[in-house]
Design an enzyme around this catalytic site. Structure first.
Site, short mmCIF file in Angstrom:
data_model
loop_
_atom_site.label_atom_id
_atom_site.label_comp_id
_atom_site.label_asym_id
_atom_site.label_seq_id
_atom_site.Cartn_x
_atom_site.Cartn_y
_atom_site.Cartn_z
N ASN A 80 -2.94 -1.00 6.97
CA ASN A 80 -1.64 -1.16 6.32
C ASN A 80 -1.42 -0.15 5.19
O ASN A 80 -0.29 0.21 4.89
CB ASN A 80 -1.49 -2.59 5.79
CG ASN A 80 -2.73 -3.10 5.10
OD1 ASN A 80 -3.81 -3.15 5.69
ND2 ASN A 80 -2.60 -3.47 3.84
N CYS A 106 -3.11 -3.58 -10.23
CA CYS A 106 -3.44 -3.61 -11.65
C CYS A 106 -3.81 -5.03 -12.03
O CYS A 106 -2.96 -5.90 -12.11
CB CYS A 106 -2.24 -3.14 -12.48
SG CYS A 106 -2.69 -2.78 -14.18
N GLN A 126 -0.12 -4.43 11.91
CA GLN A 126 0.59 -3.16 11.65
C GLN A 126 0.90 -2.37 12.91
O GLN A 126 1.57 -1.33 12.82
CB GLN A 126 -0.22 -2.28 10.69
CG GLN A 126 -0.22 -2.79 9.25
CD GLN A 126 1.16 -2.78 8.61
OE1 GLN A 126 2.09 -2.07 9.03
NE2 GLN A 126 1.34 -3.57 7.56
N GLY A 133 0.57 -13.78 9.92
CA GLY A 133 -0.57 -12.95 10.32
C GLY A 133 -1.86 -13.46 9.72
O GLY A 133 -2.92 -13.47 10.37
N HIS A 191 7.27 -10.83 10.35
CA HIS A 191 8.01 -10.15 9.28
C HIS A 191 7.64 -8.67 9.13
O HIS A 191 8.28 -7.94 8.37
CB HIS A 191 7.89 -10.91 7.95
CG HIS A 191 6.60 -10.74 7.21
ND1 HIS A 191 6.43 -9.82 6.21
CD2 HIS A 191 5.43 -11.39 7.32
CE1 HIS A 191 5.19 -9.91 5.73
NE2 HIS A 191 4.57 -10.85 6.38
C1 LIG Z 1 0.82 -8.04 6.33
C2 LIG Z 1 -0.51 -8.00 6.95
C3 LIG Z 1 -1.24 -9.19 7.19
C4 LIG Z 1 -0.75 -10.53 6.75
O1 LIG Z 1 0.35 -10.98 7.49
P1 LIG Z 1 1.23 -12.18 6.85
O2 LIG Z 1 2.16 -12.54 7.95
O3 LIG Z 1 1.92 -11.60 5.66
O4 LIG Z 1 0.29 -13.26 6.50
C5 LIG Z 1 -2.47 -9.08 7.80
N1 LIG Z 1 -2.96 -7.90 8.16
C6 LIG Z 1 -2.30 -6.75 7.98
C7 LIG Z 1 -2.90 -5.46 8.43
C8 LIG Z 1 -1.06 -6.75 7.35
O5 LIG Z 1 -0.42 -5.61 7.14
#
Ligand SMILES: *Cc1c(COP(=O)(O)O)cnc(C)c1O
Length: 394
Positions: free
Chosen positions: A150, A324, A178, A71, A200
């Site tokens: 997210n 943190c 998401q 992503g 994923h």
């Molecule tokens: C997890 C996430 C990403 C990043 O995706 P990856 O495949 O882990 O690089 C980007 N944007 C949102 C909103 C996400 O939840």
């Protein structure tokens, strides 16, 4: 004891069917899709199939999809493409609550001399569409607004946003990591130019994502090298990952409404159960327009990390809204943007469910959490006796 996994906005279990689909490409069919020999060449057909499955799920054409490594890469590709293809435009609009995959690209652009407008959100996590409209300028190259957040699950009104943005002929990117596989998406109706997704987060494997690029939109590749993906994304195809992404997308689309209502019922039972059983808890964000699988809850007087550690001892995986860093607890940028008060922001945790979450798992959380919270509150320096100050007990 099997863990109770309620951190699905961070990553998801690979669906067993998805794993089965990808294994042959790791074991036997390891050829390179660009090879002249049939051994490699035949995997190309499986990449095409995955592209069709992905396009089908989004309501677009297969040639509008490129596969990426994640992503994050999809977000980077879209944003850099938009600014590089319009060098005369030096302004970008995004929001304060984006994922770092967008926010840190925006910071990079600011350092490179671009002007970036970060739209604010209200205490419910909602955007002000008037502010969006007022922010647009003749030199605005791109608006990048996530589809759903997210951390709190809030869904932004992408259709209304696209109407405002498209009226001005400005490019629109959405980080839909998401929402893809969680909400039905129809790119025939949604006038975005770019859309990022990641396998994923939808029961596919890590290390593969996709980017939708609307036909006719000017494009500059992010990865330079070979001619893969018709020159739009260089690098030997992650065949197993791509095939798995296609399968994950296909599976997500099947019975999406039924799965959503089941997940929503579980989430609501968890959330209401917690709100009923534990005093001084509030929900972060708009209860109406949010993902069916997500709840962000703030527990006054205690720290999210402490709750997570104690949940972990019971095999329950959740996540906090804070990071943190160097010994000082900073509430997440999302909670800060929403103006969540200090004594709540530090005690925020997120539960994110999946289609694999069971009733028994929700029962167990509802059974353990009240005791955990009262034990922590009994130890908290902020509870009752001392007033909350600006200092935290990290
Ligand atoms: C997890 C996430 C990403 C990043 O995706 P990856 O495949 O882990 O690089 C980007 N944007 C949102 C909103 C996400 O939840």
């Amino acid at each position: 004891m099997k863990e109770i996994y309620l951190d699905n906005n961070a990553t998801t279990m690979v669906a067993p069917e998805v794993l089965e689909t990808m294994l042959p490409f790791l074991r036997d069919s390891y050829g390179n899709a660009s090879s002249m020999h049939g051994f490699g060449g035949k995997v190309g057909a499986f990449i095409s199939q995955a592209r069709e499955q992905t396009a089908q799920c989004l309501g677009c054409s297969p040639d509008e999809i490129i596969f990426t490594s994640c992503g994050t890469e999809s977000d980077n590709t879209a944003i850099f493409s938009a600014v590089r293809s319009q060098p005369e435009k030096r302004h970008v609009v995004t929001t304060r609550v984006e994922h770092p995959a967008v926010l840190n690209v925006a910071s990079h652009l600011e350092i490179a001399g671009y002007e970036v407008t970060h739209l604010k959100v209200d205490e419910q996590g909602r955007l002000d569409l008037q502010e969006l409209e007022d922010s647009l300028r003749p030199d605005t190259a791109l608006v990048s607004v996530m589809h759903a957040n997210n951390e709190n699950g809030i869904i932004f009104p992408l259709e209304s946003i696209s109407e405002i943005v498209k009226d001005r002929g400005i490019l629109l990117h959405t980080d839909a990591v998401q929402t893809v596989g969680k909400l039905p998406i129809d790119l025939q109706k949604l006038a975005v130019d770019f859309l990022a997704l990641s396998a994923h987060k939808v029961h596919g494997p890590k290390g593969v994502g996709a980017l939708y690029i609307r036909r006719g939109v000017p494009f500059r590749p992010f990865m330079l090298g070979g001619h893969q993906e018709k020159g739009r994304r260089a690098g030997t195809e992650n065949v197993a990952g791509i095939v798995a992404l296609g399968k994950a997308m296909e599976m997500a689309a099947i019975g999406i409404h039924e799965k959503n209502s089941r997940v929503r019922t579980l989430r609501d039972r968890l959330e209401q159960g917690i709100l009923d059983a534990i005093p001084d808890v509030r929900r972060n964000g708009d209860p109406e327009n949010r993902l069916p699988n997500t709840t962000s809850l703030a527990f006054k007087f205690i720290e999210g990390e402490s709750i997570l550690l104690m949940l972990d001892q019971h095999g329950i995986c959740a996540s906090s809204g804070s990071a943190c860093t160097s010994g000082s607890l900073e509430p997440s940028h999302v909670l800060r943007a929403m103006g969540v008060p200090f004594t709540y922001a530090h005690g925020s945790i997120r539960f994110s469910l999946s289609r694999y979450t069971t009733d028994a798992e929700i029962d167990l959380v509802l059974q353990e959490l009240p005791g955990i919270v009262s034990r922590l509150r009994a130890m908290s320096p902020f509870t009752a006796t001392s007033k909350a100050t600006g200092d935290c007990a990290c």
